[in-house]
Design a protein around this motif. Structure first.
Motif, PDB file in Angstrom:
ATOM      1  N   LYS A 192       0.832  -1.208   0.000  1.00 36.28           N
ATOM      2  CA  LYS A 192       0.000   0.000   0.000  1.00 36.28           C
ATOM      3  C   LYS A 192       0.864   1.254   0.000  1.00 36.28           C
ATOM      4  O   LYS A 192       0.555   2.233  -0.689  1.00 36.28           O
ATOM      5  N   ARG A 193       1.939   1.241   0.776  1.00 32.67           N
ATOM      6  CA  ARG A 193       2.839   2.405   0.819  1.00 32.67           C
ATOM      7  C   ARG A 193       3.466   2.637  -0.547  1.00 32.67           C
ATOM      8  O   ARG A 193       3.528   3.769  -1.034  1.00 32.67           O
ATOM      9  N   LEU A 194       3.936   1.575  -1.193  1.00 31.28           N
ATOM     10  CA  LEU A 194       4.598   1.712  -2.487  1.00 31.28           C
ATOM     11  C   LEU A 194       3.672   2.260  -3.563  1.00 31.28           C
ATOM     12  O   LEU A 194       4.074   3.107  -4.362  1.00 31.28           O
ATOM     13  N   ILE A 195       2.425   1.788  -3.583  1.00 27.67           N
ATOM     14  CA  ILE A 195       1.513   2.255  -4.632  1.00 27.67           C
ATOM     15  C   ILE A 195       1.182   3.739  -4.445  1.00 27.67           C
ATOM     16  O   ILE A 195       1.104   4.490  -5.414  1.00 27.67           O
ATOM     17  N   LEU A 196       1.028   4.171  -3.200  1.00 28.74           N
ATOM     18  CA  LEU A 196       0.781   5.594  -2.945  1.00 28.74           C
ATOM     19  C   LEU A 196       2.034   6.423  -3.191  1.00 28.74           C
ATOM     20  O   LEU A 196       1.957   7.551  -3.691  1.00 28.74           O
ATOM     21  N   GLU A 197       3.180   5.862  -2.854  1.00 26.21           N
ATOM     22  CA  GLU A 197       4.449   6.559  -3.084  1.00 26.21           C
ATOM     23  C   GLU A 197       4.654   6.801  -4.582  1.00 26.21           C
ATOM     24  O   GLU A 197       5.165   7.844  -4.978  1.00 26.21           O
ATOM     25  N   HIS A 198       4.257   5.835  -5.408  1.00 28.22           N
ATOM     26  CA  HIS A 198       4.325   6.014  -6.862  1.00 28.22           C
ATOM     27  C   HIS A 198       3.574   7.294  -7.246  1.00 28.22           C
ATOM     28  O   HIS A 198       4.113   8.141  -7.966  1.00 28.22           O
ATOM     29  N   CYS A 199       2.354   7.431  -6.760  1.00 32.60           N
ATOM     30  CA  CYS A 199       1.543   8.605  -7.075  1.00 32.60           C
ATOM     31  C   CYS A 199       2.188   9.893  -6.564  1.00 32.60           C
ATOM     32  O   CYS A 199       2.247  10.896  -7.278  1.00 32.60           O
ATOM     33  N   HIS A 200       2.698   9.862  -5.353  1.00 33.43           N
ATOM     34  CA  HIS A 200       3.337  11.052  -4.776  1.00 33.43           C
ATOM     35  C   HIS A 200       4.557  11.472  -5.588  1.00 33.43           C
ATOM     36  O   HIS A 200       4.780  12.672  -5.805  1.00 33.43           O
ATOM     37  N   LYS A 201       5.355  10.522  -6.029  1.00 31.21           N
ATOM     38  CA  LYS A 201       6.560  10.848  -6.809  1.00 31.21           C
ATOM     39  C   LYS A 201       6.188  11.471  -8.149  1.00 31.21           C
ATOM     40  O   LYS A 201       6.849  12.407  -8.605  1.00 31.21           O
ATOM     41  N   ILE A 202       5.141  10.981  -8.793  1.00 34.21           N
ATOM     42  CA  ILE A 202       4.662  11.610 -10.030  1.00 34.21           C
ATOM     43  C   ILE A 202       4.224  13.037  -9.731  1.00 34.21           C
ATOM     44  O   ILE A 202       4.605  13.982 -10.430  1.00 34.21           O
ATOM     45  N   ASN A 203       3.427  13.218  -8.684  1.00 31.29           N
ATOM     46  CA  ASN A 203       2.914  14.546  -8.342  1.00 31.29           C
ATOM     47  C   ASN A 203       4.033  15.525  -7.987  1.00 31.29           C
ATOM     48  O   ASN A 203       3.916  16.723  -8.244  1.00 31.29           O
ATOM     49  N   ASP A 249      13.596  10.323 -10.350  1.00 34.83           N
ATOM     50  CA  ASP A 249      14.603   9.507  -9.653  1.00 34.83           C
ATOM     51  C   ASP A 249      14.006   8.812  -8.435  1.00 34.83           C
ATOM     52  O   ASP A 249      14.271   7.633  -8.190  1.00 34.83           O
ATOM     53  N   GLY A 250      13.195   9.532  -7.669  1.00 37.92           N
ATOM     54  CA  GLY A 250      12.546   8.926  -6.509  1.00 37.92           C
ATOM     55  C   GLY A 250      11.588   7.821  -6.910  1.00 37.92           C
ATOM     56  O   GLY A 250      11.510   6.783  -6.245  1.00 37.92           O
ATOM     57  N   LEU A 251      10.878   8.010  -8.013  1.00 34.25           N
ATOM     58  CA  LEU A 251       9.972   6.978  -8.510  1.00 34.25           C
ATOM     59  C   LEU A 251      10.743   5.720  -8.884  1.00 34.25           C
ATOM     60  O   LEU A 251      10.357   4.608  -8.519  1.00 34.25           O
ATOM     61  N   LEU A 252      11.852   5.890  -9.579  1.00 35.26           N
ATOM     62  CA  LEU A 252      12.633   4.730 -10.031  1.00 35.26           C
ATOM     63  C   LEU A 252      13.182   3.922  -8.858  1.00 35.26           C
ATOM     64  O   LEU A 252      13.353   2.705  -8.979  1.00 35.26           O
ATOM     65  N   LYS A 253      13.419   4.553  -7.727  1.00 32.29           N
ATOM     66  CA  LYS A 253      13.924   3.839  -6.548  1.00 32.29           C
ATOM     67  C   LYS A 253      12.889   2.892  -5.950  1.00 32.29           C
ATOM     68  O   LYS A 253      13.238   2.005  -5.180  1.00 32.29           O
ATOM     69  N   LEU A 254      11.625   3.050  -6.336  1.00 35.92           N
ATOM     70  CA  LEU A 254      10.558   2.168  -5.860  1.00 35.92           C
ATOM     71  C   LEU A 254      10.479   0.873  -6.666  1.00 35.92           C
ATOM     72  O   LEU A 254       9.832  -0.075  -6.250  1.00 35.92           O
ATOM     73  N   TYR A 255      11.143   0.843  -7.821  1.00 30.79           N
ATOM     74  CA  TYR A 255      11.001  -0.244  -8.787  1.00 30.79           C
ATOM     75  C   TYR A 255      12.261  -1.085  -8.907  1.00 30.79           C
ATOM     76  O   TYR A 255      13.379  -0.571  -8.811  1.00 30.79           O
TER      77      TYR A 255
END
Length: 150
Positions: A8-19, A24-30
């Motif tokens: 749940k944290r990762l999926i919301l973090e994806h959205c926050h990084k886009i916003n 770079d922060g988004l890529l660190k989730l993947y």
């Protein structure tokens, strides 16, 4: 080992990084060998380089992902979240979506004053290292509309 909270944290973090405009922060989730399909049915893409290009294009278009409350699978490997994504029609997103059939082929009147609104359900899978290794965005023709800029 993935768990519900992590997914749940990762999926919301994806959205926050886009916003935030933070590629770079988004890529660190993947995970490096991740796959993604946006939208599902458009063909899978693989790896951080392809994801970086897709995220940069979304950010360039002014994407904002308004996510609801995510849900997770019992094993903690999967999470899904409904969201509404909005982004500028011009210069790229509208013509690209029209070309793929997700929007009408004719541009709207005053396209510089228009945005695209898409209802999406995003689904991710988390690997054993706690990174997203698969992302899918579900939406179709009936889920995208052209709206006035606020």
């Amino acid at each position: 080992m993935p768990d519900e909270e992590t997914a749940k944290r990762l999926i919301l973090e994806h959205c926050h990084k886009i916003n935030e405009g933070d590629v770079d922060g988004l890529l660190k989730l993947y995970a490096e060998d991740c796959s993604f399909e946006d939208p599902v049915g458009n063909g899978k893409q693989y790896g951080l380089e392809a994801l970086s290009q897709r995220a940069a294009a979304a950010i360039f278009s002014g994407a904002y992902e308004d996510a609801a409350t995510p849900v997770a699978s019992r094993d903690g490997r999967w999470a899904a979240v409904p969201m509404v994504s909005t982004f500028n029609y011009l210069p790229l997103a509208g013509p690209a979506m029209a070309q793929t059939g997700l929007l009408p082929p004719e541009p709207p009147e005053n396209p510089e004053n228009k945005m695209i609104k898409v209802n999406i359900v995003m689904v991710i899978r988390v690997n054993e290292d706690g990174l997203v290794d698969q992302m899918q965005a579900f939406y179709g023709r009936g889920d995208a509309s052209i709206v006035d800029k606020k």
